[in-house]
Motif scaffolding. Structure first.
Motif, PDB file in Angstrom:
ATOM      1  N   TYR A 186       0.801  -1.227   0.000  1.00  0.00           N
ATOM      2  CA  TYR A 186       0.000   0.000   0.000  1.00  0.00           C
ATOM      3  C   TYR A 186       0.832   1.274   0.000  1.00  0.00           C
ATOM      4  N   LEU A 187       2.022   1.238   0.583  1.00  0.00           N
ATOM      5  CA  LEU A 187       2.835   2.464   0.581  1.00  0.00           C
ATOM      6  C   LEU A 187       3.332   2.815  -0.816  1.00  0.00           C
ATOM      7  N   ASN A 190      -0.229   1.179  -4.014  1.00  0.00           N
ATOM      8  CA  ASN A 190      -1.471   1.948  -3.926  1.00  0.00           C
ATOM      9  C   ASN A 190      -1.222   3.443  -4.114  1.00  0.00           C
ATOM     10  N   ARG A 191      -0.167   3.943  -3.492  1.00  0.00           N
ATOM     11  CA  ARG A 191       0.078   5.386  -3.539  1.00  0.00           C
ATOM     12  C   ARG A 191       0.769   5.807  -4.834  1.00  0.00           C
ATOM     13  N   TYR A 192       1.962   5.295  -5.078  1.00  0.00           N
ATOM     14  CA  TYR A 192       2.710   5.745  -6.252  1.00  0.00           C
ATOM     15  C   TYR A 192       2.229   5.061  -7.533  1.00  0.00           C
ATOM     16  N   GLY A 195      -1.381   6.423  -8.192  1.00  0.00           N
ATOM     17  CA  GLY A 195      -1.219   7.846  -8.462  1.00  0.00           C
ATOM     18  C   GLY A 195      -0.740   8.125  -9.869  1.00  0.00           C
ATOM     19  N   TYR A 220      -9.824   9.088   0.423  1.00  0.00           N
ATOM     20  CA  TYR A 220      -8.448   9.498   0.717  1.00  0.00           C
ATOM     21  C   TYR A 220      -7.696   8.404   1.471  1.00  0.00           C
ATOM     22  N   TRP A 222      -4.896   5.135   0.706  1.00  0.00           N
ATOM     23  CA  TRP A 222      -3.566   5.229   0.093  1.00  0.00           C
ATOM     24  C   TRP A 222      -3.650   5.476  -1.403  1.00  0.00           C
ATOM     25  N   CYS A 223      -4.631   4.878  -2.075  1.00  0.00           N
ATOM     26  CA  CYS A 223      -4.800   5.170  -3.504  1.00  0.00           C
ATOM     27  C   CYS A 223      -5.197   6.628  -3.713  1.00  0.00           C
ATOM     28  N   LYS A 225      -4.599   9.155  -1.777  1.00  0.00           N
ATOM     29  CA  LYS A 225      -3.443  10.016  -1.487  1.00  0.00           C
ATOM     30  C   LYS A 225      -2.533  10.128  -2.706  1.00  0.00           C
ATOM     31  N   GLY A 226      -2.311   8.988  -3.370  1.00  0.00           N
ATOM     32  CA  GLY A 226      -1.446   9.010  -4.553  1.00  0.00           C
ATOM     33  C   GLY A 226      -2.041   9.789  -5.700  1.00  0.00           C
ATOM     34  N   ARG A 247      -9.402  10.774   7.955  1.00  0.00           N
ATOM     35  CA  ARG A 247      -8.814  10.969   6.624  1.00  0.00           C
ATOM     36  C   ARG A 247      -9.148  12.352   6.071  1.00  0.00           C
TER      37      ARG A 247
END
Length: 420
Positions: A186-187, A190-192, A195, A220, A222-223, A225-226, A247
């Motif tokens: 997820y870090l 999901n995010r990068y 994103g 909002y 992890w996905c 956020k990216g 969140r």
């Protein structure tokens, strides 16, 4: 070339294989962590004599994961988890490499489901799942196919929600590793991954500028956020909608406007849903939505943007560009739906970058080995990826980047273990 795979597979066209091999070769060259896992599997043969069925977005990176599992001794069958993300040339290449494939690009809904069922009818020992498509069929419609299943690994937030619902009601029949909840999933994925790839799909499909536009990110996690981070980097004004108060505060402190969807609908130019829930953009929002709004989804299922209520309000629907449907309302307003409301990053692009899926699929492969080694002691439960595997993948990644980090001294370890 495997005669058995050719005879058993259902694909569009075997002659497309050369282009598929080139795609797989490209991602293999950019997935050093998974290459390292492959060498480990080739030596240890953890899946020797076992059948593994995989249900994932069937493109080049997934294909290489299938080949890594095959290198570990498994007889591999693969199917697609989304009708628009399957790449026919990649399917053909896998068949030539001895992997049985049940997948085509954009089959009708009945055939799409039947292809998934056929992958289960091979009676696998282990599964890799996406959105719990396999698990839901096994527990709901085809419990007769449960007997051979030792366990598996789940890729997505949506899938884990479904699996935990099964576990909570006491009906889960085998262990599943929640790969999505691992740090290295997820870090980074999901995010990068989301994103970048969500915007890749939107930009290449619409050919429109993002800078100066208002982007509404629905959810909002992890996905989300990216997606929000990349929208900001592209020069957009970002609005976040949320149902989770914590969140929402986080989004506010990250510098984004936070609005309820009924207000965000009035100002958004691009909408991207990333919630795992249904009808987060629906009828009441269409009644006030800005003319020219572009709707897209980056969640697993095509339910986040309510399509039936969108169609009900439309006086005309037409395809104005590949993967773009225009819905015109009675008052003249138009909204545009990308990739039928399916995953925009895979339905309208090639998914996450290879370097991102490198760590995710390394986790998948190692988690599959873990559940095979421990399925009897785990029982019917949803379990997290062991931290040791998560860290192992991170260290492999650092090694591939030529990055070194510090280690704790014995004195420091003793200090951290002491309460004094």
């Amino acid at each position: 070339m495997s005669t058995q795979a050719i005879q058993n597979s259902i694909i569009t066209d075997l002659s497309l294989a050369p282009e598929g091999h080139l795609k797989i070769d490209w991602v293999e060259a950019h997935m050093p962590v998974l290459n390292r896992v492959r060498k480990q599997f080739e030596a240890e043969q953890p899946f020797k004599g076992l059948k593994v069925s995989i249900c994932l977005h069937l493109e080049a990176k997934t294909a290489y994961l299938a080949k890594v599992v095959q290198a570990g001794g498994a007889e591999v069958t693969i199917t697609g988890s989304n009708p628009l993300s399957t790449q026919d040339d990649v399917c053909a290449a896998l068949v030539e490499d001895g992997i049985t494939v049940f997948a085509k690009y954009n089959p009708d809904p009945a055939e799409f489901k039947q292809l998934i069922v056929k992958a289960l009818e091979t009676k696998p020992d282990l599964i890799i799942d996406d959105g719990s498509d396999f698990a839901s069929i096994l527990h709901g419609e085809r419990p007769d196919l449960l007997e051979t299943i030792r366990g598996g690994a789940e890729e997505t937030t949506t899938g884990i929600i479904r699996l935990k619902a099964l576990e909570k009601e006491g009906t889960l029949k085998f262990p599943m590793v929640a790969v999505n909840d691992a740090y290295c999933k997820y870090l980074f994925d999901n995010r990068y991954g989301t994103g970048q790839s969500a915007w890749d799909g939107l930009i290449r499909t619409t050919n429109l500028v993002v800078a100066g536009k208002t982007v509404v990110v629905v959810g909002y996690g992890w996905c989300g956020k990216g997606v929000a981070m990349r929208a900001k980097g592209l020069g957009a004004k970002v609005v976040v909608t949320e149902v989770d108060a914590i969140r929402a505060v986080e989004a506010h402190m990250d510098g984004f406007d936070v609005l309820p969807m009924i207000e965000a609908a009035k100002v958004g130019d691009f909408f991207i849903t990333v919630t795992g829930n249904n009808s987060v953009i629906r009828g009441e929002h269409y009644d006030v939505i800005k003319d020219g709004a572009i709707l897209s989804n980056a969640g697993h299922f095509d339910v986040e943007v309510n399509k039936p209520e969108l169609a009900e309000r439309a006086v005309s629907i037409r395809t104005v560009r590949k993967n773009i449907e225009e819905y015109k309302f009675e008052d003249g307003r138009k909204v545009y739906l990308i990739a039928e409301g399916r995953l925009v990053n895979l339905g309208a692009a090639d998914g996450h970058p290879a370097e991102i899926m490198d760590t995710t699929f390394a986790l998948q492969a190692l988690s599959l080995k873990y559940v095979n080694d421990h399925y009897k002691e785990i029982g019917s439960a949803v379990v997290n990826v062991p931290y040791e595997l998560d860290e192992q993948v991170a260290r492999y990644k650092l090694d591939s980047l030529g990055i070194q980090i510090d280690t704790l001294s014995e004195e420091q370890k003793a200090y951290l273990d002491s309460w004094k």
